[in-house]
Write a protein that holds these residues in place. Structure first.
Motif, PDB file in Angstrom:
ATOM      1  N   ARG A 396       0.791  -1.197   0.010  1.00 53.40           N
ATOM      2  CA  ARG A 396      -0.111   0.012  -0.050  1.00 53.40           C
ATOM      3  C   ARG A 396       0.892   1.332  -0.010  1.00 53.40           C
ATOM      4  N   LYS A 397       1.611   1.472  -0.978  1.00 50.85           N
ATOM      5  CA  LYS A 397       2.673   2.411  -1.317  1.00 50.85           C
ATOM      6  C   LYS A 397       2.015   3.796  -1.036  1.00 50.85           C
ATOM      7  N   ARG A 420      14.852   9.094  10.345  1.00 54.34           N
ATOM      8  CA  ARG A 420      14.134   7.814  10.307  1.00 54.34           C
ATOM      9  C   ARG A 420      13.282   7.524   9.392  1.00 54.34           C
ATOM     10  N   VAL A 421      12.607   8.653   8.894  1.00 47.80           N
ATOM     11  CA  VAL A 421      11.799   8.577   7.551  1.00 47.80           C
ATOM     12  C   VAL A 421      12.581   7.918   6.408  1.00 47.80           C
ATOM     13  N   GLU A 422      13.801   8.677   6.392  1.00 47.52           N
ATOM     14  CA  GLU A 422      14.429   8.084   5.059  1.00 47.52           C
ATOM     15  C   GLU A 422      15.071   6.730   4.969  1.00 47.52           C
ATOM     16  N   GLN A 429      13.453  -0.034  -0.266  1.00 55.19           N
ATOM     17  CA  GLN A 429      14.269   0.305  -1.282  1.00 55.19           C
ATOM     18  C   GLN A 429      13.425   1.182  -2.210  1.00 55.19           C
ATOM     19  N   MET A 430      13.188   2.588  -1.549  1.00 57.59           N
ATOM     20  CA  MET A 430      12.542   3.397  -2.283  1.00 57.59           C
ATOM     21  C   MET A 430      13.362   4.892  -1.903  1.00 57.59           C
ATOM     22  N   GLY A 431      14.812   4.646  -1.450  1.00 56.72           N
ATOM     23  CA  GLY A 431      15.425   5.807  -0.936  1.00 56.72           C
ATOM     24  C   GLY A 431      15.280   7.139  -1.644  1.00 56.72           C
ATOM     25  N   ALA A 432      15.407   7.206  -3.013  1.00 55.70           N
ATOM     26  CA  ALA A 432      15.174   8.280  -3.823  1.00 55.70           C
ATOM     27  C   ALA A 432      14.008   8.945  -3.577  1.00 55.70           C
ATOM     28  N   GLY A 434      12.084   8.517  -0.907  1.00 48.21           N
ATOM     29  CA  GLY A 434      11.730   8.849   0.252  1.00 48.21           C
ATOM     30  C   GLY A 434      12.443  10.162   0.444  1.00 48.21           C
ATOM     31  N   ARG A 435      13.518  10.399  -0.007  1.00 44.85           N
ATOM     32  CA  ARG A 435      14.259  11.766   0.287  1.00 44.85           C
ATOM     33  C   ARG A 435      13.619  13.069  -0.460  1.00 44.85           C
ATOM     34  N   SER A 436      13.120  12.720  -1.586  1.00 48.54           N
ATOM     35  CA  SER A 436      12.200  13.622  -2.567  1.00 48.54           C
ATOM     36  C   SER A 436      11.030  14.141  -1.715  1.00 48.54           C
ATOM     37  N   LEU A 437      10.379  13.192  -1.119  1.00 50.05           N
ATOM     38  CA  LEU A 437       9.056  13.320  -0.137  1.00 50.05           C
ATOM     39  C   LEU A 437       9.511  14.326   0.861  1.00 50.05           C
ATOM     40  N   ILE A 438      10.578  13.931   1.618  1.00 51.45           N
ATOM     41  CA  ILE A 438      11.041  14.683   2.880  1.00 51.45           C
ATOM     42  C   ILE A 438      11.288  16.077   2.427  1.00 51.45           C
ATOM     43  N   ALA A 439      12.188  16.355   1.143  1.00 50.82           N
ATOM     44  CA  ALA A 439      12.407  17.761   0.933  1.00 50.82           C
ATOM     45  C   ALA A 439      11.198  18.520   0.430  1.00 50.82           C
TER      46      ALA A 439
END
Length: 539
Positions: A396-397, A420-422, A429-432, A434-439
């Protein structure tokens, strides 16, 4: 016998009736008339909650339930005692484990039985005058007016050329609390220029850590341990620094060495468990979480994270039935917490999914989501992360992204949470992504806040308030939005005159912030702006 001591109120805590009577009679023979007794840790905390004591004489071993170390920890945690209270820890044992445990909580005195009147009276007379001088500092701390507390520390230091270590230590703790890292650094360096003091060097390491200079922090904490390996606080900070530098294996080793010396710190055992779990050392992680739970069994400060983490370790170690038993126990221990129920249901869903029981997994996640809907804006960071992790496992992405987006927006200044979110996205396996969402999430909140503040500066209070109120509807847990709206409304009242409606809104916002984070720095500033304190003189 000093008049201060005869006028003191004293609490004696011991599980043996005979020893309580002996200690009470010794205190009375010293001329003290106000003496209360408690037979166990629970009773002691009830009395400390209801009354203010000048002196607490507490046995370390109190039978079943809390020990003296835990009673002192909880009394400080809940502000039942302050910096002016004298705490005397008493024991008949001399084991290294017990001595280290007692030393870690830093009582004012540590006495071995048998105790006679001469010994106790001498220690208390030496402490009572000095401690009562701290009353003004304690009052300011309890009022969360840390600026005033620091001022009162300075007044005492200026009046005493000897500059007593306890006042310097209190002042430095306050400076770190309010983020005055440069001031704290100067204080620590001035102390260390005279001689190497473990707490001062550890404090200097904390300054380096908070300023992001991890290499200097690591070297400083290591120096403390090289000079005094028994100063366990430096071990905790060294492990924390190593973890921040990505040196988790080293962090785990530091913690393992620390728990050998002093195994009865629940918080240290929990950090060891978390670190070992990240390192894939499931045996150490399991043992550490089990120890955490055992230590905290009778504490009002039980940490649900240890229970949930133990269940995850057991699941990872192919023991799903044991994991489910722990989760069932968790729900019982924390039966009044919706937040814990959400975490337990999310982890339960993951455990069932791993064992191929998809119907049960879906049912547990449905329960988590139902509870989640009942907690708008009130979900803890831990619960949100657990639910998101389970959502990723279920595929459920979109829901996981939405939950994490709201979490980051509500706490956009919390860099530790962002990390922690990152890490969660990296695990999925969705690091990129995640970083985009945080920014993007952080930038959106910053943009809205800046717009609101700019409108207020331009005198358009109504539009600025409308913008921030809308933002707050979408981000009900954002301290930053709440405080900016408070500042705007206070500015509006200064410019346009006081309004009962606006004052009511500000007070409601401040109360919400206090509930979320009693340590919010701007809370006291705005409270003082609305209700200026009286005389802010000496202690």
């Amino acid at each position: 016998m000093t008049a201060s001591l005869t006028q003191a109120r004293i609490l004696v805590v011991d599980d043996f009736q005979g020893m309580r009577t002996i200690l009470r009679d010794i205190v009375r023979a010293m001329g003290v008339t106000r003496v209360d007794t408690a037979a166990n840790g629970k009773e002691a905390l009830q009395m400390l909650r209801g009354s203010r004591y000048d002196v607490v004489i507490c046995d370390f071993n109190l039978g079943p339930g809390l020990n003296g170390q835990q009673v002192l920890d909880e009394a400080r945690l809940h502000d039942y005692i302050g910096v002016s209270t004298i705490w005397v820890m008493v024991t008949a044992e001399k084991t290294a484990e017990m001595v280290m445990g007692a030393a870690e909580v830093k009582p004012d005195e540590y006495l071995l039985k048998p105790i006679n009147q001469s010994i106790l009276e001498g220690r208390l007379e030496r402490l009572i005058v000095k401690k009562q001088a701290l009353r003004g500092i304690e009052e300011a701390i309890k009022a969360k007016d840390y600026t005033l507390a620091i001022q009162r520390c300075d007044q005492l230091l200026n009046a005493d050329a000897a500059k007593p270590q306890e006042i310097l230590r209190i002042k430095s703790d306050l400076q770190l609390k309010v983020g005055d890292y440069d001031g704290a650094k100067g204080l620590f360096e001035s102390i260390l220029a005279a001689r190497s003091v473990p707490w001062a060097r550890t404090g200097l390491g904390k300054v380096y850590f908070h300023k992001g200079n991890y290499e200097m922090a690591r070297n400083t904490f290591q120096q403390v341990l090289d000079e005094n390996r028994m100063f366990i606080e430096a071990s905790d900070w060294l492990a924390k620094t190593c973890d921040a530098m990505g040196e988790r294996v080293r962090a785990q080793q530091v913690l393992l060495e620390a728990v050998k010396l002093s195994p009865n710190s629940a918080s240290r055992q929990k950090v060891l468990g978390e670190t070992a779990h990240k390192n894939g050392d499931l045996g150490v992680a399991q043992a550490a979480f089990e120890k955490t739970i055992k230590i905290s069994e009778f504490s009002s400060n039980k940490n649900p994270g240890a229970y949930v983490a133990l269940a995850k370790v057991l699941s990872d170690n192919d023991a799903p039935d044991e994991a489910l038993k722990v989760l069932s126990r968790t729900k019982g221990v924390f039966k009044d917490s919706t937040d814990v129920a959400i975490q337990a249901a999310a982890v339960e869903s993951a455990v069932y999914r791993k064992t191929g029981q998809h119907d049960l997994s879906d049912a547990a996640m449905a329960q988590a989501e139902q509870l989640l809907a009942s907690q708008p804006g009130k979900l803890s960071q831990d619960a949100a992360l657990e639910v998101a992790q389970a959502m990723f496992a279920l595929g459920r992405k979109d829901k996981a992204f939405g939950l994490m987006r709201d979490l980051v927006k509500n706490h956009h200044e919390d860099l530790q949470l962002s990390n922690r979110v990152e890490a969660l996205f990296e695990q999925a396996q969705m690091g990129a992504e995640g970083r985009s969402l945080i920014a993007e999430s952080r930038e959106e909140v910053i943009r809205i806040n800046n717009q609101g503040v700019l409108l207020a500066k331009q005198g358009d209070f109504a539009e600025g308030a409308r913008l921030l109120r809308t933002a707050l509807q979408n981000l009900p847990g954002s301290e930053v939005v709440m405080m900016n709206l408070c500042g705007l409304l206070i500015g509006q009242m200064r410019a346009q005159g006081k309004s009962d409606a606006l004052m009511g809104e500000v007070m409601e916002l401040l109360e919400r912030v206090r509930e979320l984070n009693p340590m919010n720095e701007k809370y006291r500033q705005y409270m003082n702006a609305l209700h200026p304190p009286g005389g802010r003189g000496g202690s």
